[in-house]
Design a protein around this motif. Structure first.
Motif, PDB file in Angstrom:
ATOM      1  N   MET A   8     -94.512  49.675  33.826  1.00 58.54           N
ATOM      2  CA  MET A   8     -94.098  49.311  32.005  1.00 58.54           C
ATOM      3  C   MET A   8     -93.286  48.334  33.020  1.00 58.54           C
ATOM      4  O   MET A   8     -92.150  48.116  33.223  1.00 58.54           O
ATOM      5  CB  MET A   8     -94.006  50.588  30.735  1.00 58.54           C
ATOM      6  N   GLY A   9     -92.592  47.513  31.281  1.00 63.14           N
ATOM      7  CA  GLY A   9     -92.278  46.363  31.368  1.00 63.14           C
ATOM      8  C   GLY A   9     -91.577  45.051  31.567  1.00 63.14           C
ATOM      9  O   GLY A   9     -92.764  44.129  30.777  1.00 63.14           O
ATOM     10  N   GLY A  10     -91.981  43.983  31.991  1.00 64.90           N
ATOM     11  CA  GLY A  10     -92.190  43.237  32.398  1.00 64.90           C
ATOM     12  C   GLY A  10     -90.607  41.972  31.933  1.00 64.90           C
ATOM     13  O   GLY A  10     -89.762  42.437  32.125  1.00 64.90           O
ATOM     14  N   TYR A  11     -91.481  41.004  32.791  1.00 67.48           N
ATOM     15  CA  TYR A  11     -90.069  39.434  32.401  1.00 67.48           C
ATOM     16  C   TYR A  11     -90.525  38.844  31.083  1.00 67.48           C
ATOM     17  O   TYR A  11     -89.509  37.632  30.478  1.00 67.48           O
ATOM     18  CB  TYR A  11     -90.260  38.676  33.363  1.00 67.48           C
ATOM     19  N   SER A  12     -91.320  39.458  29.523  1.00 69.39           N
ATOM     20  CA  SER A  12     -91.401  38.365  28.927  1.00 69.39           C
ATOM     21  C   SER A  12     -90.894  39.172  27.692  1.00 69.39           C
ATOM     22  O   SER A  12     -90.121  40.055  27.314  1.00 69.39           O
ATOM     23  CB  SER A  12     -92.610  38.061  28.930  1.00 69.39           C
ATOM     24  N   SER A  13     -90.985  38.509  26.230  1.00 67.49           N
ATOM     25  CA  SER A  13     -90.460  39.638  25.217  1.00 67.49           C
ATOM     26  C   SER A  13     -91.157  40.456  24.908  1.00 67.49           C
ATOM     27  O   SER A  13     -90.582  41.489  23.615  1.00 67.49           O
ATOM     28  CB  SER A  13     -90.728  38.408  23.776  1.00 67.49           C
ATOM     29  N   GLU A  14     -92.164  40.409  25.260  1.00 67.01           N
ATOM     30  CA  GLU A  14     -93.797  41.722  25.501  1.00 67.01           C
ATOM     31  C   GLU A  14     -92.714  43.009  25.676  1.00 67.01           C
ATOM     32  O   GLU A  14     -93.075  43.766  26.161  1.00 67.01           O
ATOM     33  CB  GLU A  14     -94.762  41.234  25.558  1.00 67.01           C
ATOM     34  N   TYR A  15     -91.732  43.112  26.501  1.00 64.36           N
ATOM     35  CA  TYR A  15     -91.113  44.909  27.712  1.00 64.36           C
ATOM     36  C   TYR A  15     -90.965  45.436  26.774  1.00 64.36           C
ATOM     37  O   TYR A  15     -91.675  46.564  26.888  1.00 64.36           O
ATOM     38  CB  TYR A  15     -89.680  44.166  28.459  1.00 64.36           C
ATOM     39  N   LYS A  16     -90.539  45.420  25.376  1.00 63.67           N
ATOM     40  CA  LYS A  16     -90.467  46.814  24.073  1.00 63.67           C
ATOM     41  C   LYS A  16     -91.836  47.142  24.820  1.00 63.67           C
ATOM     42  O   LYS A  16     -92.197  48.523  23.991  1.00 63.67           O
ATOM     43  CB  LYS A  16     -89.534  46.153  23.143  1.00 63.67           C
ATOM     44  N   ILE A  17     -92.815  46.428  24.002  1.00 57.19           N
ATOM     45  CA  ILE A  17     -93.987  47.111  23.128  1.00 57.19           C
ATOM     46  C   ILE A  17     -94.376  47.986  24.778  1.00 57.19           C
ATOM     47  O   ILE A  17     -95.376  48.734  24.751  1.00 57.19           O
ATOM     48  CB  ILE A  17     -94.845  46.416  22.768  1.00 57.19           C
ATOM     49  N   SER A  18     -94.750  47.027  25.572  1.00 58.84           N
ATOM     50  CA  SER A  18     -95.224  47.946  27.713  1.00 58.84           C
ATOM     51  C   SER A  18     -93.975  48.830  27.686  1.00 58.84           C
ATOM     52  O   SER A  18     -95.057  49.953  28.186  1.00 58.84           O
ATOM     53  CB  SER A  18     -94.743  46.726  28.031  1.00 58.84           C
ATOM     54  N   LEU A  19     -93.247  49.517  27.266  1.00 55.53           N
ATOM     55  CA  LEU A  19     -92.310  50.734  27.629  1.00 55.53           C
ATOM     56  C   LEU A  19     -93.236  51.370  26.780  1.00 55.53           C
ATOM     57  O   LEU A  19     -93.619  51.860  27.042  1.00 55.53           O
ATOM     58  CB  LEU A  19     -90.824  50.408  27.446  1.00 55.53           C
ATOM     59  N   THR A  20     -93.332  50.733  25.764  1.00 59.10           N
ATOM     60  CA  THR A  20     -93.670  52.250  24.708  1.00 59.10           C
ATOM     61  C   THR A  20     -95.408  52.609  24.746  1.00 59.10           C
ATOM     62  O   THR A  20     -95.705  53.712  25.064  1.00 59.10           O
ATOM     63  CB  THR A  20     -94.051  51.734  23.257  1.00 59.10           C
ATOM     64  N   SER A  21     -96.555  51.037  25.866  1.00 58.47           N
ATOM     65  CA  SER A  21     -97.478  51.427  25.570  1.00 58.47           C
ATOM     66  C   SER A  21     -97.294  52.348  27.281  1.00 58.47           C
ATOM     67  O   SER A  21     -98.370  53.213  27.504  1.00 58.47           O
ATOM     68  CB  SER A  21     -97.932  50.200  26.282  1.00 58.47           C
ATOM     69  N   GLY A  22     -96.286  51.872  28.125  1.00 61.19           N
ATOM     70  CA  GLY A  22     -96.218  53.219  29.908  1.00 61.19           C
ATOM     71  C   GLY A  22     -96.639  54.205  29.180  1.00 61.19           C
ATOM     72  O   GLY A  22     -97.059  55.067  29.995  1.00 61.19           O
ATOM     73  N   ASN A  23     -95.470  54.602  28.220  1.00 63.01           N
ATOM     74  CA  ASN A  23     -94.766  55.858  27.922  1.00 63.01           C
ATOM     75  C   ASN A  23     -95.728  56.550  27.100  1.00 63.01           C
ATOM     76  O   ASN A  23     -96.573  58.173  27.711  1.00 63.01           O
ATOM     77  CB  ASN A  23     -93.886  56.082  27.162  1.00 63.01           C
TER      78      ASN A  23
END
Length: 324
Positions: A8-23
Motif C-alpha cells: 500500500m502507499g505508492g509514489y503518486s498523489s493517491e497514496y493516502k487513499i491506498s493506505l486506507t484501502s490496504g488497511n
C-alpha cells in the motif's frame, strides 16, 4: 498459514487513499488462514509496519523482511497501491521476476490500462466506443483552434496517467483551456483532451470470482460537482447508486462491453471501468485495475450488492493469485 504481503502507499498523489484501502484488506483477512503483513511502499522507503507501527525495512533483492532475527518471506502479494508503482506495471514486473504471485493483473495489462490513450486505442477496433479525443505531450505547441475544432466545448482535459481525478478539468470556455492544460501537466507529461459526453455515468466492476469472469452490479454516479472529481469521489459530493437506474436493455449492453474489455485485454484480478451512456450506447472513459477497496469504495459496494462480502472478495483474489 499463508504469508500475505499487503502492499500500500505508492509514489503518486493517491497514496493516502491506498493506505486506507490496504488497511481495509488487512482488517478483513481471516487470521486463521492468513498471516497478513502491511507493507508500505514509498519512494524513500519500503517497510513492513507491525501492529505497534514499528517499521522494518524490506530487502528489495527478494522482497523479504527480517524481524527480531528471523527472516520472513511472502507466499503472495495483495496489491492495494493506486497509481504508480502498483497500478502501472512496475510492481507486477518486479514480482514476476521474483516469482511471487500477486493479486492484480499482469505487468503489460497494468501498463496498458494505466495509459488512457493506449487503452482506448487498443479497445477501439473491438467496437468499444469512446469520446472524441486530442492528445498533447509536454512541449508540444498548443493549437487552441484545432483542439476546439476536434473536441468542441465543453471538453475535459486529463492527465493521461493518473487516478482519483487529480489534474482533471472541465473546460467550458476557450480562455480556460490553457490553464487546464497546465494543471494537467502537473500530474503527467502526456495529456488527453476529450469531448464532453452528455449522458449517464456508470462504473462497472469486473472480477474473476472462483474462476469465472463476473460482472458486478452497475453503479450510477451522480456528482454534485461538474463531474466525478476528487471531491465527488472522496468527500461525499456525489451519489453512488447501486444498482444503476438504467433499463435492462442498456444494463445488458454495459455489462457485455465491460466483460468484453476484460476478456480482450486478458485481464485478471479486479477491474473497474467507467462509462458514459449516450443515446443508449456505453462510451468507455477508462479502466482501473487497482480500484479503491475501502468499505465506501464503488467496487466493494458492488460486491456487497452481489452478495459477496469483503472477506470473500479479498480471499478470492488471494486464492486465484496462488493458483496462477
Amino acid at each position: 498459514m499463508t504469508n500475505v504481503a499487503i502492499i500500500m502507499g505508492g509514489y503518486s498523489s493517491e497514496y493516502k487513499i491506498s493506505l486506507t484501502s490496504g488497511n481495509v484488506v488487512y482488517n478483513h483477512l481471516d487470521a486463521t488462514k492468513y498471516n497478513a503483513y502491511r507493507i508500505h511502499i514509498f519512494k524513500d522507503k519500503w517497510v513492513y509496519v507491525d501492529k505497534n507501527e514499528q517499521e522494518f525495512p524490506i530487502n528489495k533483492n527478494d522482497f523479504s523482511v527480517e524481524v527480531q532475527g528471523s527472516k520472513i518471506t511472502f507466499d503472495v502479494v495483495f496489491n492495494a497501491i493506486h497509481g504508480t508503482p502498483g497500478e502501472d506495471g512496475l510492481m507486477q514486473a518486479y514480482f514476476e521476476l521474483l516469482n511471487i504471485p500477486q493479486t492484480s493483473c499482469d505487468y503489460y495489462q497494468a501498463a496498458l490500462t494505466f495509459n488512457k490513450r493506449d487503452l482506448l486505442s487498443v479497445l477501439k477496433p473491438y467496437g468499444i466506443k469512446t469520446a472524441t479525443s486530442f492528445y498533447l505531450n509536454n512541449g508540444d505547441s498548443i493549437d487552441i483552434t484545432k483542439i476546439i475544432e476536434t473536441v468542441g466545448l465543453p471538453c475535459f482535459v486529463k492527465p493521461n496517467k493518473s487516478g482519483s481525478s487529480f489534474g482533471i478539468s472541465k473546460v467550458k470556455s476557450i480562455e480556460d483551456l490553457v490553464p487546464a492544460i497546465e494543471n494537467a501537466y502537473k500530474e503527467d507529461n502526456e495529456i488527453i483532451i476529450e469531448s464532453f459526453l452528455d449522458g449517464t455515468e456508470v462504473s462497472v466492476g469486473v472480477i474473476n470470482f472462483k474462476g469465472q469472469i463476473k460482472v458486478l452490479p452497475i453503479t450510477e454516479i451522480v456528482s454534485e460537482n461538474d463531474f466525478f472529481d476528487y471531491e465527488a469521489k472522496y468527500l461525499g459530493k456525489s451519489q453512488e447508486i447501486t444498482p444503476a437506474r438504467i433499463s435492462a436493455e442498456i444494463q445488458a449492453k454495459v455489462e457485455a462491453t465491460a466483460k468484453k474489455a476484460y476478456e480482450v485485454l486478458k485481464m485478471s484480478g479486479f477491474s473497474r471501468s467507467e462509462f458514459i451512456i449516450v443515446n443508449g450506447e456505453p462510451h468507455m472513459l477508462e479502466m482501473n485495475t487497482i480500484p479503491g477497496l475501502t468499505t465506501e469504495s464503488i467496487l466493494p459496494q458492488q460486491a456487497r450488492e452481489a452478495g459477496i462480502s469483503l472477506n470473500e472478495l479479498f480471499e478470492n483474489a488471494i486464492e486465484l493469485a496462488l493458483k496462477k
